[in-house]
Design an enzyme around this catalytic site. Structure first.
Site, PDB file in Angstrom:
ATOM      1  N   ASP A 206       0.824  -1.223   0.000  1.00 24.56           N
ATOM      2  CA  ASP A 206       0.000   0.000   0.000  1.00 24.56           C
ATOM      3  C   ASP A 206       0.851   1.264   0.000  1.00 24.56           C
ATOM      4  O   ASP A 206       0.501   2.254  -0.651  1.00 24.56           O
ATOM      5  CB  ASP A 206      -0.902   0.039   1.241  1.00 24.56           C
ATOM      6  CG  ASP A 206      -1.927  -1.077   1.242  1.00 24.56           C
ATOM      7  OD1 ASP A 206      -2.135  -1.680   0.185  1.00 24.56           O
ATOM      8  OD2 ASP A 206      -2.517  -1.337   2.313  1.00 24.56           O
TER       9      ASP A 206
HETATM   10  P1  NAP Z   1       0.805  -3.930   3.117  1.00 28.17           P
HETATM   11  O1  NAP Z   1       0.196  -2.994   2.168  1.00 28.17           O
HETATM   12  O2  NAP Z   1      -0.048  -4.553   4.145  1.00 28.17           O
HETATM   13  O3  NAP Z   1       1.501  -5.069   2.213  1.00 28.17           O
HETATM   14  C1  NAP Z   1       2.343  -5.988   2.787  1.00 28.17           C
HETATM   15  C2  NAP Z   1       2.752  -6.969   1.700  1.00 28.17           C
HETATM   16  O4  NAP Z   1       3.725  -7.827   2.289  1.00 28.17           O
HETATM   17  C3  NAP Z   1       1.616  -7.837   1.213  1.00 28.17           C
HETATM   18  O5  NAP Z   1       1.176  -7.440  -0.058  1.00 28.17           O
HETATM   19  C4  NAP Z   1       2.174  -9.263   1.245  1.00 28.17           C
HETATM   20  O6  NAP Z   1       2.098  -9.834  -0.069  1.00 28.17           O
HETATM   21  C5  NAP Z   1       3.636  -9.079   1.619  1.00 28.17           C
HETATM   22  N1  NAP Z   1       4.091 -10.104   2.550  1.00 28.17           N
HETATM   23  C6  NAP Z   1       3.461 -10.615   3.622  1.00 28.17           C
HETATM   24  N2  NAP Z   1       4.205 -11.563   4.202  1.00 28.17           N
HETATM   25  C7  NAP Z   1       5.350 -11.645   3.483  1.00 28.17           C
HETATM   26  C8  NAP Z   1       6.511 -12.452   3.574  1.00 28.17           C
HETATM   27  N3  NAP Z   1       6.655 -13.379   4.539  1.00 28.17           N
HETATM   28  N4  NAP Z   1       7.508 -12.254   2.664  1.00 28.17           N
HETATM   29  C9  NAP Z   1       7.360 -11.335   1.687  1.00 28.17           C
HETATM   30  N5  NAP Z   1       6.273 -10.561   1.543  1.00 28.17           N
HETATM   31  C10 NAP Z   1       5.282 -10.724   2.424  1.00 28.17           C
HETATM   32  O7  NAP Z   1       2.054  -3.300   3.894  1.00 28.17           O
HETATM   33  P2  NAP Z   1       2.667  -1.825   3.843  1.00 28.17           P
HETATM   34  O8  NAP Z   1       3.003  -1.428   2.441  1.00 28.17           O
HETATM   35  O9  NAP Z   1       3.735  -1.836   4.887  1.00 28.17           O
HETATM   36  O10 NAP Z   1       1.483  -0.899   4.287  1.00 28.17           O
HETATM   37  C11 NAP Z   1       0.976  -0.911   5.607  1.00 28.17           C
HETATM   38  C12 NAP Z   1      -0.535  -0.855   5.568  1.00 28.17           C
HETATM   39  O11 NAP Z   1      -1.014  -1.063   6.913  1.00 28.17           O
HETATM   40  C13 NAP Z   1      -1.045   0.492   5.100  1.00 28.17           C
HETATM   41  O12 NAP Z   1      -2.232   0.331   4.368  1.00 28.17           O
HETATM   42  C14 NAP Z   1      -1.319   1.201   6.425  1.00 28.17           C
HETATM   43  O13 NAP Z   1      -2.272   2.228   6.294  1.00 28.17           O
HETATM   44  C15 NAP Z   1      -1.825   0.062   7.270  1.00 28.17           C
HETATM   45  N6  NAP Z   1      -1.693   0.320   8.721  1.00 28.17           N
HETATM   46  C16 NAP Z   1      -0.489   0.637   9.244  1.00 28.17           C
HETATM   47  C17 NAP Z   1      -0.379   0.945  10.592  1.00 28.17           C
HETATM   48  C18 NAP Z   1       0.934   1.370  11.213  1.00 28.17           C
HETATM   49  O14 NAP Z   1       0.909   1.922  12.304  1.00 28.17           O
HETATM   50  N7  NAP Z   1       2.068   1.107  10.585  1.00 28.17           N
HETATM   51  C19 NAP Z   1      -1.500   0.874  11.407  1.00 28.17           C
HETATM   52  C20 NAP Z   1      -2.718   0.504  10.826  1.00 28.17           C
HETATM   53  C21 NAP Z   1      -2.787   0.226   9.487  1.00 28.17           C
HETATM   54  P3  NAP Z   1       2.079 -11.436  -0.233  1.00 28.17           P
HETATM   55  O15 NAP Z   1       0.962 -11.921   0.591  1.00 28.17           O
HETATM   56  O16 NAP Z   1       1.913 -11.631  -1.695  1.00 28.17           O
HETATM   57  O17 NAP Z   1       3.416 -11.926   0.242  1.00 28.17           O
END
Ligand code: NAP
Length: 466
Positions: free
Chosen positions: A387
Site C-alpha cells: 500500500d
Molecule cells: P501492506 O500494504 O499490508 O503489504 C504488505 C505486503 O507484504 C503484502 O502485499 C504481502 O504480499 C507481503 N508479505 C506478507 N508476508 C510476506 C513475507 N513473509 N515475505 C514477503 N512478503 C510478504 O504493507 P505496507 O506497504 O507496509 O502498508 C501498511 C498498511 O497497513 C497500510 O495500508 C497502512 O495504512 C496500514 N496500517 C499501518 C499501521 C501502522 O501503524 N504502521 C496501522 C494501521 C494500518 P504477499 O501476501 O503476496 O506476500
C-alpha cells in the site's frame, strides 16, 4: 517533619517527575534519543511512586507491598519475554490494566465519598469511570484481535453505530443524573456495565490491522481517565501525567490517520477491511526475476533505495536486509532506506525492526526526505511493502488509498518488488506498480529470497576486479 514531607518534598518530587515525563516524551520522538527517553520516564515514574508512598496519609503498607509484588510479577515477564512482534498487543494490555485501575479507583471514591462530592469532582469522577472501564474492555478486545484470539475482521451489522452510540449516550445521561443527585447510587453499577459493554462493542467493529490506531486512541482515553482521577484524588502529578498521556496518544492517532489519509470517523466507524477483497489473485502478467538476476542488477546500480514494509516484519527479514545493505555499501553503492510512517502494522514498526538489526539511523530516510530522490535512483528494492508504494494513492480517486502520501518509488529507473504472491496488502487493493515495464517481481518469503540474493551477490567478483 510530616508537614515538610507533604508540603515541600512531595511537591518538589512531583515537579521533578513531571519534568522527567515531558523530557521523556521529547526524547522518545527520535530514534537516537529514544533510549534516553525511556530511562528518563522510568526515573520520573520511580520518583513519583516513592514520593506518593512517603506521603504521611498512607498509614498501612501491607496492601501496597502486595500490589507492588503482584504488579512486578506480571510486568517483569511482560517486559522480558514478549517478543518485539507482539509489542502492539502488549501495549494494549498495559492500557487495559491502567484504565482498569482508574475505573476501580473512581468506583472506590464514589462509594467512599460520592454523595458528599461537589459537582465538578463528580463530573471528573464520571468521566474517569466511563473512560476507564470502556478503555479496559476495548483494549482487551484490541489485544485479543492482534494476538489472534478474537476474530480480527471487523464485525459489522446494520444499526450497529446507533446501538453503540445509544449505549454510550445512556451511560453519559446516567453520569449526568449522578452529578445532579449523587444519592442515586443504584445508577452507578449500570454506568460501569454500559461502559464495559461500549468499549468491547466499539473495538469489535474495527479491523485487526487498524488496531494500532485504535490502541493509540485508547491510550489517550486511559490518559484522560488518569488525569480525571488526579482531579478526584487532588493529585497534581496524576493530572499532569494523565494529560501528557492523553494528548500524546491523541497526537499519535492523528499522525497515523493523516499518514493513511483516513479520518477518525473512518477508523472508528468505517469497518475498513470488512469488504475489501483481501487475497484476490491478479491475472494480469508481470515480469518476474530470480535471486541470481536480482544480484546482477543490484550490482550494477550506483544508487539503491530499500523500501521495507509489513512483509519484512512478517518474514522477520530485517537481519538479511541489513546484510544486503552492508554488502551493497561495501561494493560501492549508495544505499538508503525509505521509511513510510505507516509501513507495517504499528507506529515506528520499520524503525524498530531495522534498529534491532543494527541498521545505522543515518541510513533511514522519512517520506518527505526521500521522495525527491527517487527520480535519480537507479534501483528500488521493495521488501514486503504494498500500500505504501501504490501509485493509485496519487491517481485513482476511487481507490481507498487515494490521497494517502506514498513513497514515489515508481519514479525510480528500475524497481524490484519482493513478495510471495500477487495478493493485495492491508487496504485490499490492486497495485499498478507491479505491472509497470520497469518493475520486476521477486517472488518468495522475504527472509529466504533476500538471503539468496545476499549469497548470489557475495559470489560476484568485486567491482574493482571486473
Ligand atoms: P501492506 O500494504 O499490508 O503489504 C504488505 C505486503 O507484504 C503484502 O502485499 C504481502 O504480499 C507481503 N508479505 C506478507 N508476508 C510476506 C513475507 N513473509 N515475505 C514477503 N512478503 C510478504 O504493507 P505496507 O506497504 O507496509 O502498508 C501498511 C498498511 O497497513 C497500510 O495500508 C497502512 O495504512 C496500514 N496500517 C499501518 C499501521 C501502522 O501503524 N504502521 C496501522 C494501521 C494500518 P504477499 O501476501 O503476496 O506476500
Amino acid at each position: 517533619m510530616n508537614q515538610v514531607i507533604n508540603d515541600t518534598i512531595v511537591p518538589l518530587a512531583y515537579l521533578f517527575a513531571a519534568g522527567c515525563f515531558v523530557l521523556s516524551l521529547r526524547w522518545l520522538s527520535h530514534p537516537t534519543t529514544a533510549r534516553r527517553g525511556v530511562k528518563t520516564g522510568e526515573i520520573g515514574m520511580l520518583v513519583a511512586v516513592v514520593a506518593t508512598l512517603v506521603r504521611f496519609e498512607i498509614v498501612e503498607y501491607q496492601w501496597i507491598v502486595l500490589a507492588l509484588v503482584a504488579g512486578a510479577a506480571l510486568g517483569v515477564p511482560l517486559g522480558l519475554l514478549v517478543p518485539m512482534t507482539a509489542v502492539p498487543q502488549r501495549t494494549a494490555l498495559s492500557h487495559a490494566f491502567g484504565a482498569l485501575a482508574a475505573g476501580i479507583v473512581g468506583t472506590a471514591e464514589f462509594y467512599l465519598s460520592g454523595p458528599h462530592e461537589g459537582a465538578v469532582t463528580m463530573v471528573a469522577l464520571g468521566i474517569e469511570v466511563v473512560l476507564g472501564f470502556l478503555t479496559f474492555t476495548g483494549s482487551l478486545v484490541a489485544a485479543g484481535k492482534l494476538q489472534g484470539i478474537v476474530r480480527d475482521r471487523p464485525l459489522v451489522y446494520r444499526g450497529q453505530v446507533v446501538v453503540n452510540l445509544g449505549i454510550l449516550g445512556a451511560a453519559l445521561v446516567m453520569v449526568g443524573i449522578l452529578v445532579a443527585d449523587p444519592s442515586m447510587t443504584f445508577l452507578f453499577p449500570i454506568v460501569v456495565a454500559l461502559s464495559l459493554l461500549f468499549g468491547a462493542l466499539l473495538v469489535i467493529r474495527i479491523g485487526g490491522a487498524d488496531m494500532p490506531t485504535v490502541i493509540s486512541l485508547l491510550n489517550s482515553f486511559a490518559g484522560v481517565a488518569a488525569s480525571m482521577m488526579g482531579f478526584v484524588l487532588d493529585n497534581k502529578l496524576l493530572i499532569i501525567a494523565g494529560a501528557l498521556d492523553g494528548s500524546s496518544g491523541l497526537i499519535l492517532s492523528i499522525i497515523m490517520c493523516r499518514a493513511m489519509n483516513r479520518s477518525f470517523a473512518n477508523v472508528l466507524l468505517g469497518g475498513f477491511g470488512a469488504t475489501a477483497a483481501v487475497g484476490d489473485t491478479e491475472q494480469r502478467p508481470v515480469r518476474s526475476i530470480d535471486p541470481e538476476e536480482t544480484a546482477f542488477l543490484l550490482d550494477t546500480a550506483r544508487t539503491v533505495v530499500i523500501v521495507p514494509g509489513y512483509g519484512m516484519a512478517a518474514a522477520q527479514a530485517q537481519h538479511k536486509v541489513r546484510e544486503l545493505a552492508d554488502l551493497l555499501l561495501r561494493r560501492g553503492a549508495d544505499v538508503k532506506f525509505a521509511i513510510h510512517p505507516v509501513a507495517g502494522r504499528m507506529p515506528g514498526h520499520m524503525n524498530v525492526l531495522l534498529a534491532e538489526a543494527d541498521v545505522p539511523y543515518d541510513q533511514l530516510y522519512d517520506l518527505e526526505q526521500i521522495n525527491g530522490e527517487f527520480p535519480q535512483t537507479d534501483m528500488v528494492i521493495v521488501i514486503g511493502a504494498n500500500d505504501v508504494v501504490n501509485p493509485a494513492a496519487r491517481t485513482d480517486t476511487t481507490s481507498p488509498l487515494y490521497g494517502m502520501p506514498i513513497l514515489a518509488v515508481d519514479q525510480a529507473a528500475s524497481i524490484i518488488v519482493v513478495k510471495r504472491s500477487m495478493r493485495s496488502g492491508f487496504a485490499g487493493v490492486e497495485n499498478e506498480l507491479f505491472h509497470l515495464d520497469k518493475t520486476q517481481m521477486l517472488f518468495g518469503d522475504a527472509k529466504s529470497v533476500i538471503g539468496d540474493v545476499v549469497q548470489e551477490l557475495s559470489r560476484l567478483p568485486s567491482r574493482e576486479a571486473v
